[in-house]
Design a protein around this motif. Sequence first.
Motif, PDB file in Angstrom:
ATOM      1  N   UNK A  79       0.960  -1.300   0.146  1.00  0.00           N
ATOM      2  CA  UNK A  79      -0.083  -0.008   0.127  1.00  0.00           C
ATOM      3  C   UNK A  79       0.714   1.169   0.017  1.00  0.00           C
ATOM      4  N   UNK A  80       1.961   1.011   0.271  1.00  0.00           N
ATOM      5  CA  UNK A  80       3.048   2.306   0.598  1.00  0.00           C
ATOM      6  C   UNK A  80       3.866   2.710  -0.731  1.00  0.00           C
ATOM      7  N   UNK A  81       3.821   1.921  -1.614  1.00  0.00           N
ATOM      8  CA  UNK A  81       4.824   2.308  -2.847  1.00  0.00           C
ATOM      9  C   UNK A  81       3.891   2.211  -4.122  1.00  0.00           C
ATOM     10  N   UNK A  82       4.794   2.704  -4.903  1.00  0.00           N
ATOM     11  CA  UNK A  82       4.476   2.258  -6.593  1.00  0.00           C
ATOM     12  C   UNK A  82       5.865   2.014  -7.330  1.00  0.00           C
ATOM     13  N   UNK A  83       5.763   0.501  -7.688  1.00  0.00           N
ATOM     14  CA  UNK A  83       7.150  -0.066  -7.969  1.00  0.00           C
ATOM     15  C   UNK A  83       7.313   0.285  -9.432  1.00  0.00           C
ATOM     16  N   UNK A  84       8.204   0.859 -10.252  1.00  0.00           N
ATOM     17  CA  UNK A  84       8.354   0.776 -11.487  1.00  0.00           C
ATOM     18  C   UNK A  84       9.507   0.021 -11.987  1.00  0.00           C
ATOM     19  N   UNK A  85       8.928  -0.798 -12.981  1.00  0.00           N
ATOM     20  CA  UNK A  85       9.705  -2.055 -13.564  1.00  0.00           C
ATOM     21  C   UNK A  85      10.470  -1.535 -14.720  1.00  0.00           C
ATOM     22  N   UNK A  86      11.542  -2.331 -14.784  1.00  0.00           N
ATOM     23  CA  UNK A  86      12.422  -1.920 -16.214  1.00  0.00           C
ATOM     24  C   UNK A  86      11.539  -2.075 -17.480  1.00  0.00           C
ATOM     25  N   UNK A  87      10.490  -2.925 -17.481  1.00  0.00           N
ATOM     26  CA  UNK A  87       9.508  -3.125 -18.503  1.00  0.00           C
ATOM     27  C   UNK A  87       8.727  -2.061 -18.886  1.00  0.00           C
ATOM     28  N   UNK A  88       8.561  -1.038 -17.906  1.00  0.00           N
ATOM     29  CA  UNK A  88       7.624   0.067 -17.801  1.00  0.00           C
ATOM     30  C   UNK A  88       6.467  -0.346 -17.179  1.00  0.00           C
ATOM     31  N   UNK A  89       6.158  -1.539 -16.771  1.00  0.00           N
ATOM     32  CA  UNK A  89       4.928  -1.923 -15.863  1.00  0.00           C
ATOM     33  C   UNK A  89       5.315  -1.329 -14.643  1.00  0.00           C
ATOM     34  N   UNK A  90       3.886  -1.104 -13.847  1.00  0.00           N
ATOM     35  CA  UNK A  90       4.174  -0.773 -12.256  1.00  0.00           C
ATOM     36  C   UNK A  90       3.505  -1.643 -11.533  1.00  0.00           C
ATOM     37  N   UNK A  91       3.793  -1.965 -10.247  1.00  0.00           N
ATOM     38  CA  UNK A  91       3.159  -2.578  -9.217  1.00  0.00           C
ATOM     39  C   UNK A  91       3.050  -1.701  -7.951  1.00  0.00           C
ATOM     40  N   UNK A  92       1.592  -1.770  -7.445  1.00  0.00           N
ATOM     41  CA  UNK A  92       1.339  -1.112  -6.305  1.00  0.00           C
ATOM     42  C   UNK A  92       0.652   0.468  -6.834  1.00  0.00           C
ATOM     43  N   UNK A  93       0.083   1.156  -5.906  1.00  0.00           N
ATOM     44  CA  UNK A  93      -0.418   2.339  -6.028  1.00  0.00           C
ATOM     45  C   UNK A  93      -0.091   3.433  -4.977  1.00  0.00           C
ATOM     46  N   UNK A  94       0.929   3.212  -4.225  1.00  0.00           N
ATOM     47  CA  UNK A  94       1.290   3.868  -3.040  1.00  0.00           C
ATOM     48  C   UNK A  94       1.990   5.174  -3.399  1.00  0.00           C
ATOM     49  N   UNK A  95       2.125   6.156  -2.401  1.00  0.00           N
ATOM     50  CA  UNK A  95       2.748   7.327  -2.775  1.00  0.00           C
ATOM     51  C   UNK A  95       4.032   7.244  -2.912  1.00  0.00           C
ATOM     52  N   UNK A  96       4.953   6.342  -2.137  1.00  0.00           N
ATOM     53  CA  UNK A  96       6.288   6.289  -2.480  1.00  0.00           C
ATOM     54  C   UNK A  96       6.692   5.922  -3.811  1.00  0.00           C
ATOM     55  N   UNK A  97       7.610   6.480  -4.683  1.00  0.00           N
ATOM     56  CA  UNK A  97       7.950   5.908  -5.891  1.00  0.00           C
ATOM     57  C   UNK A  97       9.197   5.044  -5.847  1.00  0.00           C
ATOM     58  N   UNK A  98       9.191   3.912  -6.356  1.00  0.00           N
ATOM     59  CA  UNK A  98      10.596   2.963  -6.357  1.00  0.00           C
ATOM     60  C   UNK A  98      11.018   2.654  -7.884  1.00  0.00           C
ATOM     61  N   UNK A  99      12.155   2.522  -8.251  1.00  0.00           N
ATOM     62  CA  UNK A  99      12.763   2.255  -9.098  1.00  0.00           C
ATOM     63  C   UNK A  99      13.408   1.074  -9.087  1.00  0.00           C
ATOM     64  N   UNK A 100      13.005   0.208  -9.957  1.00  0.00           N
ATOM     65  CA  UNK A 100      13.749  -0.901  -9.980  1.00  0.00           C
ATOM     66  C   UNK A 100      14.486  -1.333 -11.512  1.00  0.00           C
ATOM     67  N   UNK A 101      15.930  -1.670 -11.264  1.00  0.00           N
ATOM     68  CA  UNK A 101      16.714  -1.673 -12.631  1.00  0.00           C
ATOM     69  C   UNK A 101      16.973  -3.115 -12.977  1.00  0.00           C
ATOM     70  N   UNK A 102      17.223  -3.443 -14.235  1.00  0.00           N
ATOM     71  CA  UNK A 102      17.990  -4.789 -14.463  1.00  0.00           C
ATOM     72  C   UNK A 102      19.218  -4.707 -14.166  1.00  0.00           C
ATOM     73  N   UNK A 103      19.921  -5.801 -14.180  1.00  0.00           N
ATOM     74  CA  UNK A 103      21.634  -5.887 -14.210  1.00  0.00           C
ATOM     75  C   UNK A 103      22.081  -5.595 -15.425  1.00  0.00           C
ATOM     76  N   UNK A 104      22.393  -4.336 -15.403  1.00  0.00           N
ATOM     77  CA  UNK A 104      22.732  -3.816 -16.879  1.00  0.00           C
ATOM     78  C   UNK A 104      24.442  -3.793 -17.012  1.00  0.00           C
ATOM     79  N   UNK A 105      24.942  -3.057 -16.064  1.00  0.00           N
ATOM     80  CA  UNK A 105      26.343  -2.739 -15.946  1.00  0.00           C
ATOM     81  C   UNK A 105      27.293  -4.144 -16.368  1.00  0.00           C
ATOM     82  N   UNK A 106      28.386  -4.412 -16.505  1.00  0.00           N
ATOM     83  CA  UNK A 106      29.097  -5.436 -16.496  1.00  0.00           C
ATOM     84  C   UNK A 106      29.289  -5.986 -15.085  1.00  0.00           C
TER      85      UNK A 106
END
Length: 594
Positions: A125-152
């Motif tokens: 309930x507390x967060x909205x998670x922004x996934x690398x695909x552009x999809x989101x999970x949750x509708x809470x006020x706190x904004x979370x960024x989730x990255x994929x393992x991109x760097x070497x």
Amino acid sequence: MSSTYDIVIVGGGTSGLVLANRLSENPNLQVIVLESGVDLKDDQTTLTPGAWPLLSNSPADWSFRATPQENVTRQIAIPQGKALGGSSAINSFLFSPTSRATVEGWKNLGNEGWDYTVYEEAMKKSFTLHKPSGATEGTGPLQLTLATPETPWEKAWIDGLESVGFPQTDPLSGHLGGPIIAPESIDPSTKQRSYSANAYLEPVRSSRPNLTIRTETTVTRVLLERPSSADDAVAKGVQFISKDGPQTIGVRKEVIISAGAINSPRILELSGIGGAALLQSLGIKVVVNNPHVGENLQNHLFTGLVFEAYDDVHTLDAFFRQQPDVVDTASKDYKAKKRDPLCTSNMITMAQLPLPDLHTEDGHKDLDQLLGSLDPASDASRSPPTTPAFAAAHQAFIRSLLTNPSEAVGNYVFGAAYTPFDKPEDPTYRAPGKYVSIAIELSHPLSRGSVHINSTTPEDAGTNQGLIINPRYLSHPLDLEVLARQVRFTEDIISRAKPLTARLKPYTKRFTDLEATKDYVRQTADGAYHYTGTCSMMPRAMGGVVDNRLRVYGCSNLRVCDASIVPLAPTANPQAVVYPVAELGARFIKEDIL
């Protein structure tokens, strides 16, 4: 400003602003938040992710210090946020939820209603998670960024741990045991810090006339009355100091203390709730005699290892050495393109792992020998006034995790830069060359410390003075044993993980001898900024300060709602624990008073 409110929230930090948002949803409730610090909503150092290390020892930090530790060489700093948003305004962004087993451990202490499913619902309930695909999970006020393992290096960490038997896990699943890319509390649309002040407060601040926010206002005590010795104490209001001098406001329904694991027990003791002997020695009238206030302080102790990388690979060493050209380029890139290293904490490559060393027959024997020599009574005497019941429950909980191959007992943070783990005398030192570092954190300490006042001077309440903070690191011998074995385990992993070793210069193992490893831990260990437990949620007879609905024992309308109520330390950074604790606290309050 009114002289009386329905709800008085002491502390406008991570938890306090969640409560402010949720409780002021009811327009009939007059809510006020009293915060010692200032509003940093426009402060670029606060908002810029890569600048977070600059916030320690700034005006936004209480800058507490621990007493000298008997078993740890290093002087221990204790940063705590002093601003709207509290520690969420100065932390390192990692949103690393604790395990299902940990939350169930809280419940099993006697906290009915704290099932993992309920807790997980509050967390989501507390967060909205922004996934690398552009999809989101949750509708809470706190904004979370989730990255994929991109760097070497991120890919090498994930692939390397998978190659030695630890597949990547979902950081939000509650089931931990492998490498992760940790979500960060960063808004992907702005690449700025998302924290309780701009996530929970700002969207409603101007539209809710029933919500009042006061900064630079330090509460010095809760005003309590006890109709008779047989009755619970009643909170009538709070006393505070601001630029206008000492003042008092009244409360109609509840006072909620959300000042954090260090300041919440301080306010309780200054208000007459605590151990009678301590309060009487300071001339404070005892309203509720509870010697467990300020006890059970827990924190994650950590050390780490550094490995030298080949010269032709990219690391962040030049940036952390603050080479002018590199810093200038990073600043320009952040402003123009929102690109690393300023748009992240640079600490998202992590793992929460079991300790296979203790799953062998010899490991079981070592654990039996260590714990068998420590019955609950002796453990309780190690940190008075811990009760034998809680000491036994705590020990049984830790043992269940250490012996379960499916449960993580250590937290590991990988970074592509040098970290001066073995230079406690100069934490600013940065070696020339290129390196990677692995911080090695004890997830479930058995050592317990305390926070207690030693001054009643009102002006001290707004400073880092007037407190004795003693984490008592490594006071329980199992902590040293486990952390030393984690160090050896880490060195072994790196030596076998070819995706990593291919990028590292040849390395000779340093920690083949366990006793020598223990010496390294004592000399290099430092405390994480993950303090919990000082107003623990559990039965009063077991050592609790608040009940399962966060009500202070002995008081009819006083609660504590923040990291201090967590009775058993979470597996890693507590940010992802405090938000659901506050969401649940708001729900309890609404149910109880409306």
